[in-house]
Design an enzyme around this catalytic site. Structure first.
Site, PDB file in Angstrom:
ATOM      1  N   ASP A  13       6.687  -5.853   0.958  1.00  0.00           N
ATOM      2  CA  ASP A  13       8.151  -5.246   1.345  1.00  0.00           C
ATOM      3  C   ASP A  13       8.330  -5.221   2.749  1.00  0.00           C
ATOM      4  O   ASP A  13       8.938  -4.228   3.227  1.00  0.00           O
ATOM      5  CB  ASP A  13       8.364  -3.957   0.669  1.00  0.00           C
ATOM      6  CG  ASP A  13       7.872  -3.826  -1.107  1.00  0.00           C
ATOM      7  OD1 ASP A  13       8.382  -4.761  -1.471  1.00  0.00           O
ATOM      8  OD2 ASP A  13       7.219  -3.093  -1.336  1.00  0.00           O
ATOM      9  N   GLY A  15       9.731  -7.421   4.528  1.00  0.00           N
ATOM     10  CA  GLY A  15      11.172  -8.092   5.013  1.00  0.00           C
ATOM     11  C   GLY A  15      10.688  -9.727   4.971  1.00  0.00           C
ATOM     12  O   GLY A  15      11.276 -10.312   5.910  1.00  0.00           O
ATOM     13  N   LYS A  16       9.693 -10.195   4.201  1.00  0.00           N
ATOM     14  CA  LYS A  16       9.594 -11.586   4.520  1.00  0.00           C
ATOM     15  C   LYS A  16      10.464 -12.522   4.093  1.00  0.00           C
ATOM     16  O   LYS A  16      10.671 -13.459   4.817  1.00  0.00           O
ATOM     17  CB  LYS A  16       7.934 -11.894   3.498  1.00  0.00           C
ATOM     18  CG  LYS A  16       7.150 -11.085   4.059  1.00  0.00           C
ATOM     19  CD  LYS A  16       5.840 -11.441   2.992  1.00  0.00           C
ATOM     20  CE  LYS A  16       5.931 -10.804   1.567  1.00  0.00           C
ATOM     21  NZ  LYS A  16       5.816  -9.645   1.500  1.00  0.00           N
ATOM     22  N   GLY A  40       9.643  -9.453  -4.594  1.00  0.00           N
ATOM     23  CA  GLY A  40      11.177  -9.192  -4.560  1.00  0.00           C
ATOM     24  C   GLY A  40      11.449  -9.500  -3.193  1.00  0.00           C
ATOM     25  O   GLY A  40      11.010  -8.771  -2.073  1.00  0.00           O
ATOM     26  N   HIS A  41      12.080 -10.534  -2.773  1.00  0.00           N
ATOM     27  CA  HIS A  41      12.407 -10.996  -1.644  1.00  0.00           C
ATOM     28  C   HIS A  41      13.942 -10.939  -1.451  1.00  0.00           C
ATOM     29  O   HIS A  41      14.835 -11.460  -2.114  1.00  0.00           O
ATOM     30  CB  HIS A  41      11.993 -12.419  -1.327  1.00  0.00           C
ATOM     31  CG  HIS A  41      10.417 -12.707  -1.285  1.00  0.00           C
ATOM     32  ND1 HIS A  41       9.872 -13.628  -1.339  1.00  0.00           N
ATOM     33  CD2 HIS A  41       9.564 -11.530  -1.348  1.00  0.00           C
ATOM     34  CE1 HIS A  41       8.396 -13.330  -1.022  1.00  0.00           C
ATOM     35  NE2 HIS A  41       8.311 -12.153  -1.284  1.00  0.00           N
ATOM     36  N   GLN A 222       3.624 -10.189  -1.718  1.00  0.00           N
ATOM     37  CA  GLN A 222       2.749  -9.296  -1.475  1.00  0.00           C
ATOM     38  C   GLN A 222       2.166  -9.154  -0.064  1.00  0.00           C
ATOM     39  O   GLN A 222       3.061  -9.579   0.931  1.00  0.00           O
ATOM     40  CB  GLN A 222       1.718  -9.022  -2.630  1.00  0.00           C
ATOM     41  CG  GLN A 222       2.275  -8.895  -3.826  1.00  0.00           C
ATOM     42  CD  GLN A 222       2.698  -9.975  -4.643  1.00  0.00           C
ATOM     43  OE1 GLN A 222       2.125 -11.184  -4.740  1.00  0.00           O
ATOM     44  NE2 GLN A 222       3.665 -10.142  -5.405  1.00  0.00           N
ATOM     45  N   ASN A 298      12.721  -5.151  -7.280  1.00  0.00           N
ATOM     46  CA  ASN A 298      12.747  -5.725  -8.751  1.00  0.00           C
ATOM     47  C   ASN A 298      12.532  -4.292  -9.492  1.00  0.00           C
ATOM     48  O   ASN A 298      13.075  -4.317 -10.754  1.00  0.00           O
ATOM     49  CB  ASN A 298      11.765  -6.509  -9.006  1.00  0.00           C
ATOM     50  CG  ASN A 298      12.188  -7.918  -8.668  1.00  0.00           C
ATOM     51  OD1 ASN A 298      13.495  -8.414  -8.619  1.00  0.00           O
ATOM     52  ND2 ASN A 298      11.268  -8.595  -7.800  1.00  0.00           N
ATOM     53  N   THR A 299      12.020  -3.185  -9.226  1.00  0.00           N
ATOM     54  CA  THR A 299      11.433  -2.143 -10.231  1.00  0.00           C
ATOM     55  C   THR A 299      12.317  -0.944  -9.923  1.00  0.00           C
ATOM     56  O   THR A 299      12.339  -0.103 -10.666  1.00  0.00           O
ATOM     57  CB  THR A 299       9.876  -2.006  -9.785  1.00  0.00           C
ATOM     58  OG1 THR A 299       9.556  -1.521  -8.723  1.00  0.00           O
ATOM     59  CG2 THR A 299       8.896  -3.067 -10.441  1.00  0.00           C
ATOM     60  N   GLY A 300      12.828  -0.909  -8.518  1.00  0.00           N
ATOM     61  CA  GLY A 300      13.802   0.358  -8.407  1.00  0.00           C
ATOM     62  C   GLY A 300      12.809   1.301  -7.996  1.00  0.00           C
ATOM     63  O   GLY A 300      13.491   2.465  -7.787  1.00  0.00           O
ATOM     64  N   LYS A 329      12.967  -4.274  10.860  1.00  0.00           N
ATOM     65  CA  LYS A 329      13.647  -3.057  10.616  1.00  0.00           C
ATOM     66  C   LYS A 329      13.473  -1.887  11.814  1.00  0.00           C
ATOM     67  O   LYS A 329      13.361  -0.825  11.501  1.00  0.00           O
ATOM     68  CB  LYS A 329      13.098  -2.230   9.368  1.00  0.00           C
ATOM     69  CG  LYS A 329      13.412  -3.104   8.237  1.00  0.00           C
ATOM     70  CD  LYS A 329      13.161  -2.362   6.811  1.00  0.00           C
ATOM     71  CE  LYS A 329      13.878  -2.531   5.782  1.00  0.00           C
ATOM     72  NZ  LYS A 329      13.752  -1.751   4.531  1.00  0.00           N
ATOM     73  N   LEU A 330      13.417  -2.460  12.931  1.00  0.00           N
ATOM     74  CA  LEU A 330      13.354  -1.681  14.226  1.00  0.00           C
ATOM     75  C   LEU A 330      14.816  -0.668  14.172  1.00  0.00           C
ATOM     76  O   LEU A 330      14.399   0.625  14.413  1.00  0.00           O
ATOM     77  CB  LEU A 330      13.638  -2.436  15.552  1.00  0.00           C
ATOM     78  CG  LEU A 330      13.727  -1.597  16.527  1.00  0.00           C
ATOM     79  CD1 LEU A 330      12.117  -1.065  17.167  1.00  0.00           C
ATOM     80  CD2 LEU A 330      14.035  -2.200  17.711  1.00  0.00           C
ATOM     81  N   THR A 412      16.537  -6.506  13.592  1.00  0.00           N
ATOM     82  CA  THR A 412      17.447  -5.299  13.837  1.00  0.00           C
ATOM     83  C   THR A 412      18.443  -5.085  12.993  1.00  0.00           C
ATOM     84  O   THR A 412      19.462  -4.255  13.091  1.00  0.00           O
ATOM     85  CB  THR A 412      17.981  -5.287  15.341  1.00  0.00           C
ATOM     86  OG1 THR A 412      18.694  -6.663  15.274  1.00  0.00           O
ATOM     87  CG2 THR A 412      17.016  -5.601  16.398  1.00  0.00           C
ATOM     88  N   GLY A 413      18.405  -5.946  11.840  1.00  0.00           N
ATOM     89  CA  GLY A 413      19.430  -5.650  10.879  1.00  0.00           C
ATOM     90  C   GLY A 413      19.267  -6.720   9.660  1.00  0.00           C
ATOM     91  O   GLY A 413      18.330  -7.677   9.887  1.00  0.00           O
TER      92      GLY A 413
HETATM   93  P1  IMP Z   1       0.766  -6.341  -9.813  1.00  0.00           P
HETATM   94  O1  IMP Z   1       1.155  -7.326  -8.780  1.00  0.00           O
HETATM   95  O2  IMP Z   1       1.989  -6.188 -10.671  1.00  0.00           O
HETATM   96  O3  IMP Z   1      -0.560  -6.375 -10.506  1.00  0.00           O
HETATM   97  O4  IMP Z   1       0.781  -5.035  -9.106  1.00  0.00           O
HETATM   98  C1  IMP Z   1      -0.399  -4.267  -8.248  1.00  0.00           C
HETATM   99  C2  IMP Z   1      -0.142  -3.740  -7.063  1.00  0.00           C
HETATM  100  O5  IMP Z   1       0.745  -4.547  -6.177  1.00  0.00           O
HETATM  101  C3  IMP Z   1       0.739  -2.324  -7.435  1.00  0.00           C
HETATM  102  O6  IMP Z   1       0.468  -1.607  -6.366  1.00  0.00           O
HETATM  103  C4  IMP Z   1       2.252  -3.047  -6.980  1.00  0.00           C
HETATM  104  O7  IMP Z   1       3.118  -2.005  -6.601  1.00  0.00           O
HETATM  105  C5  IMP Z   1       2.023  -3.885  -5.895  1.00  0.00           C
HETATM  106  N1  IMP Z   1       2.929  -5.150  -5.705  1.00  0.00           N
HETATM  107  C6  IMP Z   1       3.016  -6.127  -6.471  1.00  0.00           C
HETATM  108  N2  IMP Z   1       4.116  -7.095  -5.899  1.00  0.00           N
HETATM  109  C7  IMP Z   1       4.572  -6.173  -4.835  1.00  0.00           C
HETATM  110  C8  IMP Z   1       5.675  -6.651  -3.968  1.00  0.00           C
HETATM  111  O8  IMP Z   1       6.217  -7.754  -3.957  1.00  0.00           O
HETATM  112  N3  IMP Z   1       5.928  -5.660  -2.948  1.00  0.00           N
HETATM  113  C9  IMP Z   1       5.188  -4.490  -2.697  1.00  0.00           C
HETATM  114  N4  IMP Z   1       4.212  -4.014  -3.594  1.00  0.00           N
HETATM  115  C10 IMP Z   1       3.882  -5.087  -4.608  1.00  0.00           C
END
Ligand code: IMP
Length: 427
Positions: A13, A15-16, A40-41, A222, A298-300, A329-330, A412-413
């Site tokens: 997360d 900001g890739k 989640g990009h 990730q 994706n998961t909220g 995210k400065l 910065t945004g």
């Molecule tokens: P999994 O990839 O669903 O097996 O989750 C394993 C761990 O990786 C958990 O802590 C998830 O929250 C974390 N995780 C998986 N994908 C992401 C992502 O895109 N961003 C942040 N954390 C992630």
């Protein structure tokens, strides 16, 4: 050589997606090499927000995208995402997207296993419940199904039956019903004609791209701290998130992956369970979450927030081969009176400058924090280094010093051009 690998340098997360979007303008192809729709990009283009999970971030602007063999691909999720993009006016056709024949399939049975595994763990990992881990387990267990299997329905049925027979023993042992073949098999057979036109030899396309001097961006999902080898095991994902994964997960030679751009926020977040030494529970952490919009794409899920950990970032940069840093995210730090960096750890009262290997030791770490003055006013949308408040410059320089890697970009945004570029990541 002018390829770039984009690697998350923290816990994900960072900001890739927006960094890849920025690089994609100057690249010819964007390739995903690991993970699946657990990613989640987020991209903001002309005020419109796009949330991608499986598709390479370049597709939003029509850049050809590849999905490598290292990706765990859920065909249902892919078709749904292509449908969502179409509804937003982005057509993803086989002309702009090719998927490796040997990418692992994520199936409904994997989601069921993911949920059951999480329920039985004394300490849940907090997975995304997308079935990613169990799909990779089947891959290394040499019983997994791959995208190319969709082309042969008779064999597909046999392979699926064998896979379910393997898992039936485990389900029964837990007192659960074994996972049924139907409707999974019929659904796969029905989806196959929609997926197969996208399937190709990704390794060959990358070889051609290399011979013809094309620029490729490898888009990691990730992050280093979630890498199956280098992350905070067992609180990790199940793939190789680092630059080495770009080679094994696409078929390009390691010597051709190019420069490695590590992406890190100027603070830290983590979603899911696991050690997080510089986490701040309470006031400043809550402010970071609210200002930074720190909720899973994706998961909220609300993300845990804290200060930037330079010990983690330094170690991650070494193992992931990070050559340059992009700090994101400065502007989220605008208005803080004080800002902190974690510059060391105390392990049972003894100062150390590395992350220990065991989870138990990682959980016992206490952060050594260094305070920096915050700044008044807004850095939002700043595009020149000279326009930043001197306190922000001091913070960036301290990060660079502690981590030992040059900062190439600061964002910065959320818009593509809300960025200060100090050095092009392309060689
Ligand atoms: P999994 O990839 O669903 O097996 O989750 C394993 C761990 O990786 C958990 O802590 C998830 O929250 C974390 N995780 C998986 N994908 C992401 C992502 O895109 N961003 C942040 N954390 C992630």
């Amino acid at each position: 050589m002018s390829n770039v690998v984009v690697v998350g340098a923290q816990w994900g997360d960072e900001g890739k997606g927006r960094i890849v979007d920025w690089l994609a303008e100057k690249a010819d192809i964007v390739v995903r090499y690991n993970g699946g729709h657990n990613a989640g990009h987020t991209l903001v283009v002309d005020g419109q927000t796009y949330k991608l999970a499986l598709l390479p971030s370049g597709v939003v602007r029509g850049k050809p995208g590849l999905i490598g063999n290292g990706v765990a691909l859920d065909p249902e999720a892919l078709l749904a995402e292509i449908g969502r993009m179409a509804a937003m006016g982005i057509r993803v056709t086989p002309e702009v997207l090719q998927i490796a024949e040997t990418a692992t399939l994520v199936l409904p049975v994997h989601r069921a296993i993911d949920a059951a595994q999480e329920r039985m763990r004394a300490k849940p990992i907090g997975t995304t419940l997308r079935g990613i881990g169990p799909a990779y387990e089947d891959k290394v267990g040499r019983r997994g199904l791959r995208v190319c299997d969709l082309a042969e329905p008779a064999l597909l049925a046999q392979k699926l039956e064998a896979l379910l027979a393997h898992h039936a023993a485990w389900f029964r042992g837990l007192g659960l019903e074994p996972f049924p073949l139907e409707p999974m098999l019929s659904d796969l057979i029905a989806m196959a004609p929609k997926i197969l036109p996208f399937v190709g030899r990704v390794w060959e396309q990358l070889d051609h791209a290399h011979s013809s001097g094309k620029r490729v961006v490898f888009e990691g999902s990730q992050a280093v701290m979630l890498d199956v080898d280098w992350g905070s095991y067992p609180y990790v994902t199940s793939s190789s998130t680092i630059a080495a994964g770009a080679a094994s997960g696409t078929g390009i030679a390691p010597s051709r992956v190019g420069r490695v751009l590590g992406v890190s926020k100027v603070y830290a977040t983590r979603v899911g369970e696991g050690p997080f030494t510089s986490e701040v529970t309470g006031a400043p952490g809550d402010v970071l979450r609210q200002r930074g919009g720190e909720y899973g794409v994706n998961t909220g899920r609300p993300r845990r927030c804290g200060w930037l950990d330079t010990v983690q970032l330094r170690q991650s940069s070494k193992v992931a081969g990070i050559d340059l840093l992009a700090l994101t995210k400065l502007d989220v730090l605008d208005g803080f009176e004080s800002v902190y960096l974690c510059v060391g750890y105390l392990l049972d009262g003894v100062r150390i400058d590395y992350m220990p290997a065991t989870s138990a030791e990682q959980q016992r770490l206490e952060p050594v924090l260094q305070r920096f003055d915050g700044w008044d006013g807004s850095t939002r949308g700043t595009r020149a280094y000279g326009d930043l408040p001197k306190q922000a410059v001091a913070l960036i320089e301290a990060i660079q010093r502690e981590v030992g890697v040059p900062v190439a970009m600061v964002t910065t945004g959320p818009e593509r051009d809300d960025a200060i570029v100090l050095q092009s990541p392309f060689a």
